[in-house]
Scaffold this motif. Structure first.
Motif, PDB file in Angstrom:
ATOM      1  N   PRO A  79       4.769   3.488 -15.017  1.00  0.00           N
ATOM      2  CA  PRO A  79       5.252   3.191 -13.665  1.00  0.00           C
ATOM      3  C   PRO A  79       5.523   1.702 -13.452  1.00  0.00           C
ATOM      4  O   PRO A  79       6.517   1.323 -12.840  1.00  0.00           O
ATOM      5  N   SER A  80       4.662   0.842 -14.019  1.00  0.00           N
ATOM      6  CA  SER A  80       4.833  -0.583 -13.766  1.00  0.00           C
ATOM      7  C   SER A  80       6.123  -1.116 -14.402  1.00  0.00           C
ATOM      8  O   SER A  80       6.726  -2.050 -13.898  1.00  0.00           O
ATOM      9  N   ALA A  83       9.216   0.407 -12.398  1.00  0.00           N
ATOM     10  CA  ALA A  83       9.351  -0.164 -11.060  1.00  0.00           C
ATOM     11  C   ALA A  83      10.246  -1.395 -11.050  1.00  0.00           C
ATOM     12  O   ALA A  83      10.772  -1.765 -10.010  1.00  0.00           O
ATOM     13  N   ASN A  97       1.524   3.769  10.368  1.00  0.00           N
ATOM     14  CA  ASN A  97       0.206   3.314   9.975  1.00  0.00           C
ATOM     15  C   ASN A  97       0.164   1.809  10.150  1.00  0.00           C
ATOM     16  O   ASN A  97      -0.324   1.100   9.312  1.00  0.00           O
ATOM     17  N   GLU A 106       8.395  -6.060   2.543  1.00  0.00           N
ATOM     18  CA  GLU A 106       7.693  -6.933   1.592  1.00  0.00           C
ATOM     19  C   GLU A 106       6.975  -6.129   0.516  1.00  0.00           C
ATOM     20  O   GLU A 106       6.762  -6.608  -0.596  1.00  0.00           O
ATOM     21  N   TYR A 110       6.171  -5.406  -4.631  1.00  0.00           N
ATOM     22  CA  TYR A 110       4.951  -4.965  -5.314  1.00  0.00           C
ATOM     23  C   TYR A 110       4.951  -5.181  -6.832  1.00  0.00           C
ATOM     24  O   TYR A 110       3.986  -5.697  -7.372  1.00  0.00           O
ATOM     25  N   GLN A 163      13.019  -4.681  -4.015  1.00  0.00           N
ATOM     26  CA  GLN A 163      12.406  -4.395  -5.322  1.00  0.00           C
ATOM     27  C   GLN A 163      13.274  -4.947  -6.453  1.00  0.00           C
ATOM     28  O   GLN A 163      12.811  -5.044  -7.583  1.00  0.00           O
TER      29      GLN A 163
ATOM     30  N   MET B   1       2.709  -9.233   2.438  1.00  0.00           N
ATOM     31  CA  MET B   1       2.061  -9.353   3.742  1.00  0.00           C
ATOM     32  C   MET B   1       1.269 -10.652   3.812  1.00  0.00           C
ATOM     33  O   MET B   1       0.497 -10.963   2.927  1.00  0.00           O
ATOM     34  N   PHE B 221     -11.896  -4.684  -2.524  1.00  0.00           N
ATOM     35  CA  PHE B 221     -11.016  -5.814  -2.242  1.00  0.00           C
ATOM     36  C   PHE B 221      -9.961  -5.956  -3.338  1.00  0.00           C
ATOM     37  O   PHE B 221      -8.796  -6.229  -3.065  1.00  0.00           O
ATOM     38  N   LEU B 222     -10.387  -5.726  -4.582  1.00  0.00           N
ATOM     39  CA  LEU B 222      -9.425  -5.814  -5.682  1.00  0.00           C
ATOM     40  C   LEU B 222      -8.375  -4.715  -5.584  1.00  0.00           C
ATOM     41  O   LEU B 222      -7.263  -4.860  -6.094  1.00  0.00           O
ATOM     42  N   SER B 224      -6.986  -3.730  -2.886  1.00  0.00           N
ATOM     43  CA  SER B 224      -6.266  -3.788  -1.610  1.00  0.00           C
ATOM     44  C   SER B 224      -4.756  -3.698  -1.796  1.00  0.00           C
ATOM     45  O   SER B 224      -4.061  -3.126  -0.968  1.00  0.00           O
ATOM     46  N   LYS B 225      -4.248  -4.215  -2.908  1.00  0.00           N
ATOM     47  CA  LYS B 225      -2.809  -4.122  -3.140  1.00  0.00           C
ATOM     48  C   LYS B 225      -2.387  -2.662  -3.357  1.00  0.00           C
ATOM     49  O   LYS B 225      -1.376  -2.209  -2.845  1.00  0.00           O
ATOM     50  N   MET B 226      -3.223  -1.936  -4.127  1.00  0.00           N
ATOM     51  CA  MET B 226      -2.944  -0.512  -4.348  1.00  0.00           C
ATOM     52  C   MET B 226      -2.952   0.246  -3.030  1.00  0.00           C
ATOM     53  O   MET B 226      -2.109   1.103  -2.775  1.00  0.00           O
ATOM     54  N   ASP B 228      -2.306  -0.899  -0.099  1.00  0.00           N
ATOM     55  CA  ASP B 228      -1.079  -1.217   0.633  1.00  0.00           C
ATOM     56  C   ASP B 228       0.074  -0.319   0.171  1.00  0.00           C
ATOM     57  O   ASP B 228       0.817   0.226   0.981  1.00  0.00           O
ATOM     58  N   ALA B 229       0.204  -0.174  -1.150  1.00  0.00           N
ATOM     59  CA  ALA B 229       1.308   0.631  -1.676  1.00  0.00           C
ATOM     60  C   ALA B 229       1.162   2.086  -1.245  1.00  0.00           C
ATOM     61  O   ALA B 229       2.148   2.762  -0.954  1.00  0.00           O
ATOM     62  N   LEU B 231       0.229   3.220   1.447  1.00  0.00           N
ATOM     63  CA  LEU B 231       0.620   3.429   2.844  1.00  0.00           C
ATOM     64  C   LEU B 231       1.940   4.176   2.943  1.00  0.00           C
ATOM     65  O   LEU B 231       2.210   4.865   3.910  1.00  0.00           O
ATOM     66  N   MET B 240       6.917   2.070  -7.032  1.00  0.00           N
ATOM     67  CA  MET B 240       6.729   0.618  -7.014  1.00  0.00           C
ATOM     68  C   MET B 240       5.811   0.157  -8.138  1.00  0.00           C
ATOM     69  O   MET B 240       5.438  -1.001  -8.207  1.00  0.00           O
ATOM     70  N   GLY B 241       5.431   1.099  -9.003  1.00  0.00           N
ATOM     71  CA  GLY B 241       4.688   0.707 -10.186  1.00  0.00           C
ATOM     72  C   GLY B 241       3.216   1.037 -10.149  1.00  0.00           C
ATOM     73  O   GLY B 241       2.462   0.598 -11.020  1.00  0.00           O
ATOM     74  N   LEU B 242       2.770   1.789  -9.161  1.00  0.00           N
ATOM     75  CA  LEU B 242       1.354   2.126  -9.085  1.00  0.00           C
ATOM     76  C   LEU B 242       1.079   3.368  -9.932  1.00  0.00           C
ATOM     77  O   LEU B 242       1.776   4.370  -9.817  1.00  0.00           O
ATOM     78  N   THR B 243       0.085   3.282 -10.816  1.00  0.00           N
ATOM     79  CA  THR B 243      -0.353   4.469 -11.533  1.00  0.00           C
ATOM     80  C   THR B 243      -1.283   5.224 -10.593  1.00  0.00           C
ATOM     81  O   THR B 243      -2.432   4.859 -10.418  1.00  0.00           O
ATOM     82  N   ALA B 287      -1.410  -3.705   8.805  1.00  0.00           N
ATOM     83  CA  ALA B 287      -1.755  -2.629   7.890  1.00  0.00           C
ATOM     84  C   ALA B 287      -2.193  -3.203   6.548  1.00  0.00           C
ATOM     85  O   ALA B 287      -2.539  -2.470   5.642  1.00  0.00           O
ATOM     86  N   ARG B 290      -5.616  -6.595   2.709  1.00  0.00           N
ATOM     87  CA  ARG B 290      -6.214  -7.891   2.411  1.00  0.00           C
ATOM     88  C   ARG B 290      -6.870  -8.459   3.671  1.00  0.00           C
ATOM     89  O   ARG B 290      -7.821  -9.215   3.591  1.00  0.00           O
TER      90      ARG B 290
END
Lengths: 336, 347
Positions: A79-80, A83, A97, A106, A110, A163, B1, B221-222, B224-226, B228-229, B231, B240-243, B287, B290
Motif C-alpha cells: 500500500p505504501s 499510494a 467526524n 491535507e 499522507y 496525493q 493538519m 500517540f505513534l 495518530s497518523k494512522m 487520521d487516515a 477517518l 493513501m498507503g496504510l496497511t 479531528a 495529534r
C-alpha cells in the motif's frame, strides 16, 4: 516525438472476489489494458457489469483472481508504494467526524509525511495547488460533512490531487451531481489530464459526457467482456449499441445519445429547419410519432415550421385540422 | 493538519486546570489539608505536618496518580475505538477486554477463593489485592490475544466491532454463570469490585500500572497518523498507503493495554472512555489525533479527578464508588455539551 511511457499495464486480468471460500468471478479474462500519461480513460458499462470491481482491482484495493497488474516503478504491491502511484476518489461517503475541508485535503499528503503527519513547505504548496485547481478555496474552513454533493466531490478530487500521483482513478465521480456540476467536473478532469499529464481513469454512467471527454473508452459488457478503443470507433463499429442493447432503447449514432421509444409510430411530415426543427422532432418522437422529411401519401399530418426572430409558429395540416400554433405544447395537444 | 495558536492556548489552559484539580483532589477528603500545606509536603517535607505528609504520600497521591492514569488511558482508548470503528458510541470496553478482566476477577472471587480474597480485601481494599489484579490481568490478556488473533483474520473493521461485542457478551455470560452458583456474600464482593476504585493502587502496583499505561499511550500517540487516515474509511486509508490490518492490530494492542490494565487495577470505570473524546472534539474543534490524544489525556484526567473530589462527598465521612460518580456527574455534562454543539449528526 517519443512514445509515451506506460503507467499501468495489465495482462490476463480476471476480476472477482472470494466469499466464504468460493470464488465469485466478476469478469472473464480481460484484454491487456494500459494507462498512459495525459490520457483520460472512461470505464463504461451497464449496472452490475463490474466497473467498480475492475477499478478497485486496478487500484490495489482488492486482489485480482488471475493475471497481473504492472505499475512500472514499484515491485511489491505494498500500500505504501501504490499510494505514491495511484490516488483514488471513491463512492464511499465521508461521514462527519470534525474534519475540515482543508485538513481532509491535507490527508492526501499522507504517503509523503513523517510518522506524525506534519506537513512541510512542499506538502503545503501541493495542497494549495490542489485547492486552487479544483476551485474550492472558499470552502476550506467548512466541515467536510456539511458540503453539498458537488462540493464534496471536488474536495475528494482535491485530496486525490494532493496525493500527487501519476495515476488518478475515480469511481463514478458524477453520480449524485446535477447536470451542470457533471459537465464542470468532466471538463475539469479533461483539463487536468492535459495539464498535469496524469493518467485519469474514471467509471461513469454518463455516456454522452464520456464520449465527449474520453481519449479511450473501456466498455464492459454485462457478461464481463471488455471492449476498448477511441469512443468514436466504438460508436461506428456498433460495439456501443450492442453493449447497451435493450428493448425500446436505441443508440442514435448521429446524435451520440441513447433514445427511447424506438417503435415506429404514425408518420408525420415535418418541414422547416434549424434548432426549432430539432426540438420539434424530439417532441414528436416522444409523442410516439415517426418523423419523415419527404412527402408521402400515408403521412397523418404535415407540420410547417415558420421561424421568425420574434415569434415561431407551427402550421398543422391534416386529419381535418388546419391551424397555426405558437408552442410545441399546443401543437402536441392538438395532435392527440 | 496543523495546530493553531488557539489550540495551543486551550491545551495550556487545560494543563493549568489539571494542576488546580490535582491539588484540590489532594486537599479534599475526610481530613481537609490546605493547599499551602500540600505544597510544603512536596517541597520541604521536613517542615510539614507528619500526619498530613503520611496521608498525602501514602493515600492521596497514589489515588490521584491512579486517577491521572485511568483518565488518560480510558479516554485515549475510547478515542482510538471511536475512530477505528467510525462509531461515536464505541469505548474501550467494546472489544470485550474490560469484561475479560471482570471474568478473571469473578473466577477468583467466586470459585472458593473466598478465604484468600477476603483476607486480601480486608488488608488492601477490594481492588488492592494482588491475586485479583493478577487474575484480571491474565484474563484481560487472554481476551486481548483472542481479539488480536481474530483481528488479523478479518478484512473489515465492522466485523471486528461485532466480534468484540460478542466476546464481551460471552465473558459476561460466563461471569453470570459463576454468580448464579455463588453465595450472596461472594456475589456482593464481586459487585463491590465492579463499582471501581482508584484508592487501592499503591506502591509497586502503581509503578506497574504507570508502565503499562505509558506504553499504551506511546503506541497510541505513534499511531495518530494512522488514526487520521482511518477517518476517511478503510478504502481511502489503504489508498493513501496504510496497511489496514497492521494498523488495526497496533491500535487494538494499544487500547487493550490501556483498558485491560486500568480495569485490572482499578475495576471497571465506565463513561470516561465514551464521553471524553466527544468533549475533546468539541473543545478543540479538530479531528487531528495529534491534538486529540493529548487533549483526551488532559480532559480525561481532569474529569476523573473532579469525579474523585465529588466522590469524597465534601463534608462527609463516606466515599462513593468512582464508577457511580463518573456516570452520574459526567453524563449530564456530555448531554449539555452536545446540545450546545447543535450538530448532533456530525458523525
Amino acid at each position: 516525438m517519443g512514445i509515451d511511457p506506460i503507467l499501468l499495464r495489465t495482462s490476463g486480468l480476471q476480476t472477482g472476489y472470494h466469499s466464504g471460500g468460493k470464488r465469485i468471478v466478476v469478469s472473464g479474462e480481460l484484454p491487456g489494458l494500459e494507462l498512459q500519461p495525459g490520457r483520460l480513460v472512461c470505464l463504461l458499462g451497464p449496472n452490475g457489469s463490474g466497473k467498480s470491481t475492475l477499478l478497485r482491482t486496478l487500484a490495489g484495493l482488492q486482489p485480482a483472481l488471475n493475471g497481473t497488474i504492472d505499475v512500472p516503478g514499484i515491485e511489491a504491491h505494498k500500500p505504501s508504494e501504490l499510494a505514491r502511484k495511484i490516488s483514488l476518489v471513491l463512492t464511499d461517503r465521508i461521514r462527519g467526524n470534525n474534519l475540515t475541508v482543508q485538513s481532509l485535503i491535507e490527508l492526501g499528503r499522507y504517503p509523503y509525511t513523517g510518522w506524525l503527519g506534519v506537513l512541510d513547505e512542499t506538502d503545503k504548496a501541493v495542497v494549495e495547488w490542489a485547492i486552487g485547481a479544483t476551485g474550492i478555496g472558499a470552502l476550506r474552513d467548512r466541515k467536510a460533512h456539511t458540503l453539498s454533493d458537488g462540493e464534496s466531490q471536488k474536495m475528494m478530487l482535491a485530496r486525490a490531487l494532493a496525493q500527487d500521483t501519476p495515476i488518478l482513478m475515480l469511481d463514478e465521480p458524477t453520480a449524485h451531481l446535477d447536470l451542470p456540476s457533471r459537465i464542470k467536473l468532466m471538463r475539469l478532469l479533461h483539463r487536468l489530464a492535459g495539464q498535469t499529464r496524469k493518467a485519469i481513469l474514471l467509471s461513469t454512467h454518463e455516456l454522452d459526457l464520456a464520449l465527449q471527454v474520453a481519449d479511450t473508452v473501456w466498455l464492459l459488457e454485462a457478461g464481463g467482456r471488455l471492449h476498448q478503443g477511441a469512443p468514436e470507433d466504438l460508436v461506428l463499429n456498433g460495439v456501443f449499441e450492442a453493449a447497451f442493447a435493450e428493448e425500446d432503447i436505441v443508440f442514435d449514432k448521429e446524435a451520440g445519445v441513447f433514445v427511447i421509444h424506438a417503435a415506429p409510430g404514425k408518420p408525420v411530415l415535418l418541414t422547416g429547419g434549424g434548432i426549432t426543427f430539432f426540438w420539434t422532432q424530439r417532441a414528436l418522437r416522444r409523442a410516439d410519432f415517426t418523423v419523415v422529411t419527404t412527402p408521402s401519401p400515408d403521412v397523418l399530418y404535415h407540420i410547417r415550421i415558420t421561424d421568425h426572430p420574434t415569434r415561431t409558429s407551427w402550421l398543422l395540416e391534416g386529419e381535418g385540422v388546419n391551424r397555426e400554433y405558437h408552442s410545441i405544447a399546443e401543437l402536441l395537444q392538438a395532435m392527440r | 493538519m496543523t495546530e493553531s495558536p488557539i489550540q495551543k492556548i486551550r491545551l495550556a489552559g487545560l494543563l493549568l486546570l489539571l494542576l488546580l484539580v490535582f491539588l484540590l483532589d489532594l486537599s479534599m477528603g475526610t481530613v481537609k489539608i490546605p493547599v499551602s500545606e500540600i505544597v510544603k509536603v512536596f517541597f520541604s517535607p521536613r517542615t510539614a505536618n507528619p500526619t498530613w505528609h503520611f496521608i498525602i504520600a501514602k493515600i492521596r497521591l497514589p489515588k490521584a496518580c491512579a486517577a491521572v492514569l485511568a483518565g488518560c488511558g480510558l479516554s485515549v482508548g475510547g478515542l482510538q475505538m471511536q475512530t477505528l470503528f467510525r462509531n461515536p458510541l464505541a469505548d474501550p470496553a467494546i472489544l470485550g477486554i474490560t469484561s475479560g478482566a471482570g471474568l478473571g476477577v469473578a473466577a477468583v472471587m467466586l470459585t472458593g477463593g473466598s478465604m484468600a480474597t477476603l483476607f486480601a480485601i480486608k488488608e488492601l481494599g477490594v481492588s488492592g489485592s494482588w491475586l485479583i489484579i493478577t487474575a484480571a490481568c491474565l484474563s484481560a490478556g487472554a481476551v486481548m490475544l483472542l481479539v488480536l488473533a481474530l483481528s488479523r483474520q478479518l478484512k473489515d473493521n465492522v466485523l471486528m466491532l461485532i466480534i468484540g461485542i460478542m466476546i464481551g457478551s460471552i465473558t459476561l455470560a460466563l461471569t453470570s454463570v459463576w454468580q448464579y452458583f455463588s453465595d450472596p456474600e461472594q456475589v456482593k464482593e464481586y459487585l463491590l469490585w465492579t463499582f471501581g476504585s482508584l484508592g487501592g493502587v499503591t506502591g509497586v502496583q502503581l509503578s506497574i500500572l504507570s508502565g503499562v499505561v505509558a506504553a499504551g499511550l506511546i503506541v497510541a500517540f505513534l499511531s495518530s497518523k494512522m488514526l487520521d487516515a482511518l477517518l476517511l474509511g478503510e478504502h481511502y486509508a489503504r489508498s493513501m498507503g496504510l496497511t489496514t490490518r497492521r494498523a488495526r492490530v497496533i491500535i487494538i494492542c494499544s487500547t487493550s493495554l490501556l483498558a485491560g490494565s486500568i480495569t485490572a487495577f482499578c475495576g471497571p470505570i465506565g463513561f470516561v472512555g465514551i464521553a471524553v473524546p466527544h468533549i475533546a472534539r468539541t473543545i478543540f474543534n479538530t479531528a487531528s489525533h495529534r491534538i486529540l490524544i493529548p487533549a483526551c489525556c488532559l480532559i480525561g484526567t481532569i474529569l476523573l479527578l473532579m469525579c474523585d473530589i465529588v466522590a469524597q462527598l465534601p463534608g462527609s465521612q463516606s466515599v462513593l464508588p468512582i464508577n457511580i460518580i463518573t456516570s452520574l456527574v459526567g453524563s449530564p455534562v456530555v448531554i449539555i455539551l452536545l446540545l450546545r454543539r447543535k450538530n448532533l449528526n456530525s458523525w
